[in-house]
Design an enzyme around this catalytic site. Structure first.
Site, PDB file in Angstrom:
ATOM      1  N   THR A 174      -2.858  -1.985   1.168  1.00 48.53           N
ATOM      2  CA  THR A 174      -3.760  -3.012   1.721  1.00 48.53           C
ATOM      3  C   THR A 174      -4.442  -3.855   0.643  1.00 48.53           C
ATOM      4  O   THR A 174      -4.537  -5.075   0.761  1.00 48.53           O
ATOM      5  CB  THR A 174      -4.842  -2.348   2.608  1.00 48.53           C
ATOM      6  OG1 THR A 174      -4.191  -1.495   3.545  1.00 48.53           O
ATOM      7  CG2 THR A 174      -5.663  -3.373   3.360  1.00 48.53           C
ATOM      8  N   SER A 234      -6.314   2.595  -0.410  1.00 47.31           N
ATOM      9  CA  SER A 234      -7.088   1.345  -0.506  1.00 47.31           C
ATOM     10  C   SER A 234      -8.478   1.559   0.069  1.00 47.31           C
ATOM     11  O   SER A 234      -8.626   2.138   1.150  1.00 47.31           O
ATOM     12  CB  SER A 234      -6.407   0.219   0.288  1.00 47.31           C
ATOM     13  OG  SER A 234      -5.230  -0.198  -0.341  1.00 47.31           O
ATOM     14  N   GLY A 237      -2.949   5.938   1.949  1.00 49.19           N
ATOM     15  CA  GLY A 237      -4.147   5.241   2.434  1.00 49.19           C
ATOM     16  C   GLY A 237      -5.274   5.180   1.423  1.00 49.19           C
ATOM     17  O   GLY A 237      -6.446   5.321   1.782  1.00 49.19           O
ATOM     18  N   HIS A 274      -5.198   4.765   6.451  1.00 47.08           N
ATOM     19  CA  HIS A 274      -4.566   3.522   6.022  1.00 47.08           C
ATOM     20  C   HIS A 274      -5.485   2.342   6.306  1.00 47.08           C
ATOM     21  O   HIS A 274      -6.213   2.339   7.300  1.00 47.08           O
ATOM     22  CB  HIS A 274      -3.254   3.299   6.777  1.00 47.08           C
ATOM     23  CG  HIS A 274      -2.140   4.180   6.323  1.00 47.08           C
ATOM     24  ND1 HIS A 274      -1.503   5.068   7.143  1.00 47.08           N
ATOM     25  CD2 HIS A 274      -1.536   4.318   5.109  1.00 47.08           C
ATOM     26  CE1 HIS A 274      -0.552   5.696   6.467  1.00 47.08           C
ATOM     27  NE2 HIS A 274      -0.555   5.273   5.236  1.00 47.08           N
ATOM     28  N   ASN A 278      -0.949   6.232  -2.954  1.00 48.65           N
ATOM     29  CA  ASN A 278      -0.326   5.039  -2.340  1.00 48.65           C
ATOM     30  C   ASN A 278      -1.346   3.925  -2.117  1.00 48.65           C
ATOM     31  O   ASN A 278      -2.404   4.153  -1.507  1.00 48.65           O
ATOM     32  CB  ASN A 278       0.250   5.403  -0.970  1.00 48.65           C
ATOM     33  CG  ASN A 278       1.452   6.311  -1.063  1.00 48.65           C
ATOM     34  OD1 ASN A 278       1.770   6.851  -2.115  1.00 48.65           O
ATOM     35  ND2 ASN A 278       2.126   6.477   0.058  1.00 48.65           N
ATOM     36  N   ASP A 320       8.991   4.246   2.025  1.00 45.14           N
ATOM     37  CA  ASP A 320       7.686   4.698   2.495  1.00 45.14           C
ATOM     38  C   ASP A 320       7.695   4.764   4.026  1.00 45.14           C
ATOM     39  O   ASP A 320       8.101   3.794   4.689  1.00 45.14           O
ATOM     40  CB  ASP A 320       6.675   3.646   1.998  1.00 45.14           C
ATOM     41  CG  ASP A 320       5.237   4.005   2.195  1.00 45.14           C
ATOM     42  OD1 ASP A 320       4.890   5.194   2.085  1.00 45.14           O
ATOM     43  OD2 ASP A 320       4.433   3.068   2.426  1.00 45.14           O
ATOM     44  N   HIS A 321       7.254   5.876   4.592  1.00 37.64           N
ATOM     45  CA  HIS A 321       7.154   6.023   6.053  1.00 37.64           C
ATOM     46  C   HIS A 321       8.453   5.719   6.801  1.00 37.64           C
ATOM     47  O   HIS A 321       8.440   4.966   7.795  1.00 37.64           O
ATOM     48  CB  HIS A 321       6.032   5.152   6.640  1.00 37.64           C
ATOM     49  CG  HIS A 321       4.661   5.572   6.216  1.00 37.64           C
ATOM     50  ND1 HIS A 321       4.025   6.674   6.730  1.00 37.64           N
ATOM     51  CD2 HIS A 321       3.820   5.042   5.295  1.00 37.64           C
ATOM     52  CE1 HIS A 321       2.843   6.803   6.149  1.00 37.64           C
ATOM     53  NE2 HIS A 321       2.689   5.827   5.262  1.00 37.64           N
TER      54      HIS A 321
HETATM   55  P1  13P Z   1      -3.308   1.590   2.146  1.00 38.86           P
HETATM   56  O1  13P Z   1      -2.717   0.393   2.809  1.00 38.86           O
HETATM   57  O2  13P Z   1      -4.531   2.073   2.821  1.00 38.86           O
HETATM   58  O3  13P Z   1      -3.500   1.359   0.686  1.00 38.86           O
HETATM   59  O4  13P Z   1      -2.233   2.759   2.273  1.00 38.86           O
HETATM   60  C1  13P Z   1      -0.974   2.580   1.715  1.00 38.86           C
HETATM   61  C2  13P Z   1      -0.088   3.704   2.013  1.00 38.86           C
HETATM   62  O5  13P Z   1      -0.500   4.828   2.203  1.00 38.86           O
HETATM   63  C3  13P Z   1       1.369   3.429   2.033  1.00 38.86           C
HETATM   64  O6  13P Z   1       2.093   4.534   2.445  1.00 38.86           O
END
Ligand code: 13P
Length: 286
Positions: free
Chosen positions: A236, A214, A212, A177, A233, A77-78
């Site tokens: 958090t 969450s 993002g 995020h 995804n 991820d990222h």
């Molecule tokens: P959140 O932490 O907002 O759930 O986002 C997670 C995310 O996008 C991981 O790539």
């Protein structure tokens, strides 16, 4: 991997991509998937994968895959550089995300192209690219306002997909995020009309990913999935469940020093969040 996305898109559900950096989080995610008979993606960011170890997490995922017979995808991820992407590929990850969204567009495009070539040479069939400006990190933060200029430009997205040949694309449609410190506040609504514009422009050229998620209003997530998002995804909310339940476990058992006796309630709390999300995304029994 792409078969999983294709099936999800045809049947109007999405696969949850859940972040983890240790054994308890992994256990919680796998147990939730097992209970609900759902495919899942286990995501590790650069920091998370450095902590647990890329080869180590790969070995654990392999064992769970064999034991459960579930589709469990290991995803970087990222990834922010070619080096980290190479490390993940060498370790045997199934899927990689190159995030050049903070770079100038042409630089993001050029490096993403190289990532696709590298990944293809190793038989990886999901490279995720990213364009648009996604604010925040996976933590509790002050409320954030999303601006129209942050959103993924549909024409740019189309060009990016055509030139890089990525399989999936992380887009900015109002998602951010992290979550608000004031937990009574939800994250902003998604710009679902903007998602429709992206769809109109790119058609079926790539699968769309929502980062993002969450704290995002549930109805918005459902509508985004109905509009073709196939990967959602979550980080958090899992981090929060983990730390809150760990603090409680330590406070409730001041005499206990045995880690495996302190951790079951933590695994249970994280698992409950993952199960709730799998049901929301509709990937149970799929
Ligand atoms: P959140 O932490 O907002 O759930 O986002 C997670 C995310 O996008 C991981 O790539």
């Amino acid at each position: 991997m792409l078969d999983i996305f294709q099936k999800a898109k045809q049947n109007n559900y999405a696969i949850g991509a859940f972040n983890a950096s240790n054994l308890e989080q992994l256990k919680a995610i796998v147990q939730a998937a097992q209970n609900l008979k759902s495919p899942i993606i286990i995501s590790t960011s650069q920091g998370e994968s450095n902590f647990i170890g890329k080869k180590q997490v790969k070995a654990l995922v392999d064992i769970w895959r064999q034991e459960t017979g579930l589709d469990i995808i290991l995803h970087l991820d990222h990834g922010k550089s070619l080096e980290v992407i190479k490390e993940a590929i060498e370790a045997g990850y199934d899927s990689v995300h190159f995030d050049g969204s903070k770079m100038p567009f042409e630089e993001n495009l050029a490096i993403t192209k190289q990532v696709v070539v590298l990944a293809r040479a190793k038989g990886i069939n999901n490279v995720e690219g990213e364009i648009g400006y996604l604010r925040g990190g996976s933590s509790l933060r002050e409320a954030v306002e999303v601006k129209q200029e942050d959103l993924t430009d549909p024409v740019q997205a189309d060009k990016f997909i055509k030139e890089t040949e990525v399989d999936s694309l992380a887009i900015a449609i109002g998602n951010i995020h992290g979550m608000n410190k004031d937990q009574n506040l939800e994250n902003p609504h998604l710009f679902l009309d903007h998602l429709e514009k992206i769809n109109e422009q790119i058609g079926n050229k790539a699968f769309l990913v929502l980062h993002g998620a969450s704290g995002t209003p549930e109805q918005d997530i459902k509508k985004a999935i109905a509009l073709g998002i196939v990967k959602v995804n979550i980080n958090t909310e899992l981090r929060l469940a983990y730390t809150q339940s760990l603090k409680k476990s330590l406070a409730d058992n001041p005499q206990v020093i045995t880690p495996y006796k302190l951790m079951p309630s933590v695994v249970k709390a994280v698992q409950a969040v993952v199960e709730e999300k799998i049901k929301l995304f509709g990937s149970d029994n799929s």
